[in-house]
Every structure is written in structure tokens, then in C-alpha cells.
Design a protein around this motif. Structure first.
Motif, PDB file in Angstrom:
ATOM      1  N   ALA A  88      21.856  38.966  47.392  1.00 52.25           N
ATOM      2  CA  ALA A  88      21.430  37.565  47.388  1.00 52.25           C
ATOM      3  C   ALA A  88      20.907  37.205  46.004  1.00 52.25           C
ATOM      4  CB  ALA A  88      20.355  37.334  48.446  1.00 52.25           C
ATOM      5  N   CYS A 124      28.489  39.128  47.780  1.00 57.01           N
ATOM      6  CA  CYS A 124      27.235  38.425  47.520  1.00 57.01           C
ATOM      7  C   CYS A 124      26.951  37.509  48.696  1.00 57.01           C
ATOM      8  CB  CYS A 124      27.310  37.626  46.224  1.00 57.01           C
ATOM      9  SG  CYS A 124      25.848  36.622  45.887  1.00 57.01           S
ATOM     10  N   GLY A 126      24.915  35.092  48.908  1.00 62.39           N
ATOM     11  CA  GLY A 126      24.509  33.738  48.561  1.00 62.39           C
ATOM     12  C   GLY A 126      23.114  33.695  47.986  1.00 62.39           C
ATOM     13  N   LEU A 170      29.494  34.573  50.503  1.00 66.37           N
ATOM     14  CA  LEU A 170      29.021  33.375  51.173  1.00 66.37           C
ATOM     15  C   LEU A 170      28.173  32.519  50.238  1.00 66.37           C
ATOM     16  CD1 LEU A 170      27.897  35.062  54.522  1.00 66.37           C
ATOM     17  CD2 LEU A 170      30.088  33.940  54.050  1.00 66.37           C
ATOM     18  N   GLY A 171      28.209  31.212  50.442  1.00 67.90           N
ATOM     19  CA  GLY A 171      27.366  30.313  49.658  1.00 67.90           C
ATOM     20  C   GLY A 171      27.555  30.514  48.174  1.00 67.90           C
ATOM     21  N   GLY A 172      26.449  30.823  47.488  1.00 69.88           N
ATOM     22  CA  GLY A 172      26.518  31.045  46.048  1.00 69.88           C
ATOM     23  C   GLY A 172      27.406  32.207  45.668  1.00 69.88           C
ATOM     24  N   GLU A 175      30.736  30.664  45.501  1.00 63.16           N
ATOM     25  CA  GLU A 175      30.773  29.785  44.331  1.00 63.16           C
ATOM     26  C   GLU A 175      30.926  30.587  43.044  1.00 63.16           C
ATOM     27  OE1 GLU A 175      28.265  25.839  45.416  1.00 63.16           O
ATOM     28  OE2 GLU A 175      27.124  27.703  45.519  1.00 63.16           O
ATOM     29  N   LEU A 193      31.040  28.654  53.053  1.00 60.31           N
ATOM     30  CA  LEU A 193      29.992  27.846  52.430  1.00 60.31           C
ATOM     31  C   LEU A 193      29.128  27.285  53.564  1.00 60.31           C
ATOM     32  CD1 LEU A 193      32.111  25.999  49.695  1.00 60.31           C
ATOM     33  CD2 LEU A 193      30.469  27.855  49.327  1.00 60.31           C
ATOM     34  N   GLU A 195      26.208  25.908  53.690  1.00 68.49           N
ATOM     35  CA  GLU A 195      25.088  25.048  53.296  1.00 68.49           C
ATOM     36  C   GLU A 195      24.837  23.867  54.233  1.00 68.49           C
ATOM     37  OE1 GLU A 195      26.093  27.373  49.622  1.00 68.49           O
ATOM     38  OE2 GLU A 195      27.223  26.401  51.228  1.00 68.49           O
ATOM     39  N   PRO A 202      26.806  22.649  49.207  1.00 68.96           N
ATOM     40  CA  PRO A 202      26.985  23.629  48.135  1.00 68.96           C
ATOM     41  C   PRO A 202      26.601  22.996  46.800  1.00 68.96           C
ATOM     42  CG  PRO A 202      28.868  23.628  49.609  1.00 68.96           C
ATOM     43  CD  PRO A 202      28.036  22.443  49.992  1.00 68.96           C
TER      44      PRO A 202
END
Length: 321
Positions: A88, A124, A126, A170-172, A175, A193, A195, A202
């Protein structure tokens, strides 16, 4: 290379607040400056040199960089290594990413970058939501803006980047993978994502890079529903370049990195520049950009070496000159 980029508005909002605990943790103690200078052809601005110095003072143990050797010289592996939090992204890991990406961009001997995970079954997870809960809204905004500019910096690196994804992105985490040039995953990879399920969107490039990669309608469905998808579905929709059996993503990514590493490094950099900048402009302007990039290679030693090696039926030896 210029100082590390970060969104100026969020920083200026905090200028002069030396007692701000978030700034103290992210940058360390010191003065802050309002001076910025725009970068031509870029959608973001760059901070004054003083910020770069502050960032480089504190690298993270959660991000490790390894330079491969022998015939693989020129390939760099960046490993996320925060097993207790499934990689994370908190303030410490973010600092490590910033430091690492800046080091890569200053090193002309690097030809390819692989971003991997040392943690089994996860790329990762996120953002670090436990850490996020301790931040006030102003600190959250500053952190997300910093994360977004970090991924923009990753995207703008002068060399090709490959995200090696096993397990959750996931998430960040997704990204960050979207900011790379190529993505290789194992069949057990999970992308998403989430969020909107947390009543946000996101915020580190997901709403912009995902639709550019998979199309507007598909991106909307994934973001609106927070739906997670597996490696095979990601391959079908064009989210990843290759989906291989679980556990083999690194091997496939290394195969591609080696292939790139054998090519003329200056040509690879010019090709990336022509593609990345050209896709954002009209075709006639893109062709002019291509011409400019091509002309920069005409008088290089590598181009002459390529012609000589072809004529002599041997493998070329490129030195990036």
C-alpha cells in the motif's frame, strides 16, 4: 534533469506552514519556495530545485532498485517491498518512488525499467487507507496531488517502463501500472479501481489513463461499479500487453526488456517521445514531430553502427551515442 514535478497549487497552499506535520514527514524540515517554471509540451509544472533536494534526502526501504548485470546491463528492476501492508502506498513508499524515478531519469546508462513486487500475490493494493484516516482534508489533497505528479513523472521517464503484475493491482496500484509503457500480468492478477465505493474517484490518473487505454465506455463501467477483473479479461480489453500463467509474468517481462535492451537506446527514447507526444496532437503535427525525432538520430554513432552491423551480418553493439 529538472527538479521533481508536483502539482503546484497544492504546494503553494501549504507554503509557509513549516509546522504542518504532513509536510514535515513528506519533505523533512526546511523552507519552502513558490518559484516554479513550466515545462514545454507538458501538462504539469516542476518545482524549484529546493524541493528536489528535500525529496532526495529520504528514500524508502519499501522501494528497492536493482541493476542487472552482464548482457542484461541497462535493465533496472524497481521492487515494491512493503509486505506488512501489501505494498500500500503511504508517505514513506511515495518518497521512495519519487527518489527512485528521479535517479533513473538522471542515469543515461539505463535502457529499460521493470516495476515489480517482492511481495507474493500482490503488485500494489493501492493507497494506505489506515494512514489516510490520520490526515485532514488538506493533507489528503496534498498527498493525492503528489501521487498524481509522481505517476506523471513515471509516465514521462525517457526510457521504456514495464509493470510486472502478479496478484492485486488495485486503486493507486493500478494507476501506477497505467503510467507504465507496457503491462505484463499473470493469470491470477486482479485489477480494479475501487474508489467510488469509498465515495471518491481515482485521483492519481485513473480517470484519464484508463479510458485512453481501454475506451471510454469500458472505463466508465469499471470505475462506476468498482468491478474487479482478472488477468485474462484485462488482456481481452487491452489493459495489459500479455497475460501469462501465474508466476511467469516476471519471466515474460524480462524477455521483453532484453529485446528492448538490444536495440539502439537513443532510437528507443526518440520512439517513445514521438509516440507519447504525437498521440496528443493532430496527424500533420505528429508527422512533423516524427521528422524532428528522426533527424536527431541521423548523426549518431549508433546509427552508423547499425548500418555497419547489417552489412557485416553481425549483431550491432550500441553505446547510446
Amino acid at each position: 534533469m529538472g527538479p521533481f514535478p508536483i502539482l503546484v497549487r497544492s504546494v503553494v497552499h501549504h507554503v509557509g506552514r513549516k509546522s504542518n506535520p504532513f509536510l514535515s514527514q513528506l519533505f523533512g524540515r526546511g523552507s519552502y519556495t513558490r518559484r516554479v517554471s513550466p515545462v514545454s509540451g507538458s501538462s504539469y509544472q516542476w518545482l524549484n530545485q529546493s524541493y528536489r533536494s528535500l525529496i532526495l534526502q529520504s528514500a524508502s526501504e519499501s522501494v528497492k532498485m536493482e541493476r542487472l548485470s552482464g548482457s542484461d546491463s541497462g535493465i533496472i528492476e524497481v521492487n515494491l517491498d512493503r509486505p506488512e501492508a501489501k505494498n500500500a502506498i503511504g508517505k514513506d513508499l511515495l518518497k521512495g518512488l519519487q527518489h527512485t524515478f528521479e535517479s533513473i531519469n538522471r542515469d543515461s546508462s539505463i535502457n529499460v525499467v521493470m516495476i515489480c513486487s517482492s511481495v507474493p500475490e500482490v503488485f500494489c493494493a493501492g493507497a494506505d487507507l489506515k494512514e489516510r484516516r490520520t490526515m485532514n482534508p488538506s493533507e489528503v489533497q496534498f498527498f493525492v496531488n503528489s501521487l498524481r505528479s509522481t505517476f506523471s513523472y513515471l509516465e514521462a521517464l525517457h526510457v521504456p517502463t514495464i509493470a510486472v503484475i502478479e496478484g492485486a493491482a488495485l486503486g493507486g496500484g493500478l494507476e501506477m501500472a497505467l503510467s507504465c509503457d507496457l503491462r505484463i500480468c499473470g493469470e491470477d492478477a486482479v485489477f480494479g479501481l475501487p474508489e467510488t465505493g469509498l465515495a471518491i474517484i481515482p485521483g492519481a490518473g485513473g480517470t484519464q489513463r484508463l479510458p485512453r487505454l481501454v475506451g471510454k465506455s469500458v472505463a466508465k463501467e469499471l470505475i462506476f461499479t468498482s468491478r474487479k477483473i482478472g488477468g485474462k479479461d484485462a488482456m481481452l480489453m487491452g489493459l495489459v500487453n500479455y497475460c501469462v500463467p501465474a508466476g511467469e509474468a516476471h519471466l515474460k517481462a524480462l524477455e521483453i526488456a532484453r529485446d528492448i535492451n538490444q536495440k539502439g537506446p537513443l532510437a528507443i527514447r526518440m520512439a517513445k517521445r514521438a509516440i507519447d507526444r504525437g498521440i496528443e496532437i493532430e496527424l500533420p503535427s505528429g508527422l512533423e514531430l516524427e521528422e524532428e525525432c528522426y533527424e536527431q538520430l541521423l548523426n549518431t554513432k549508433d546509427r552508423l553502427e547499425g548500418l555497419a552491423a547489417f552489412a557485416e551480418k553481425r549483431k550491432p553493439i550500441y553505446n547510446g551515442q
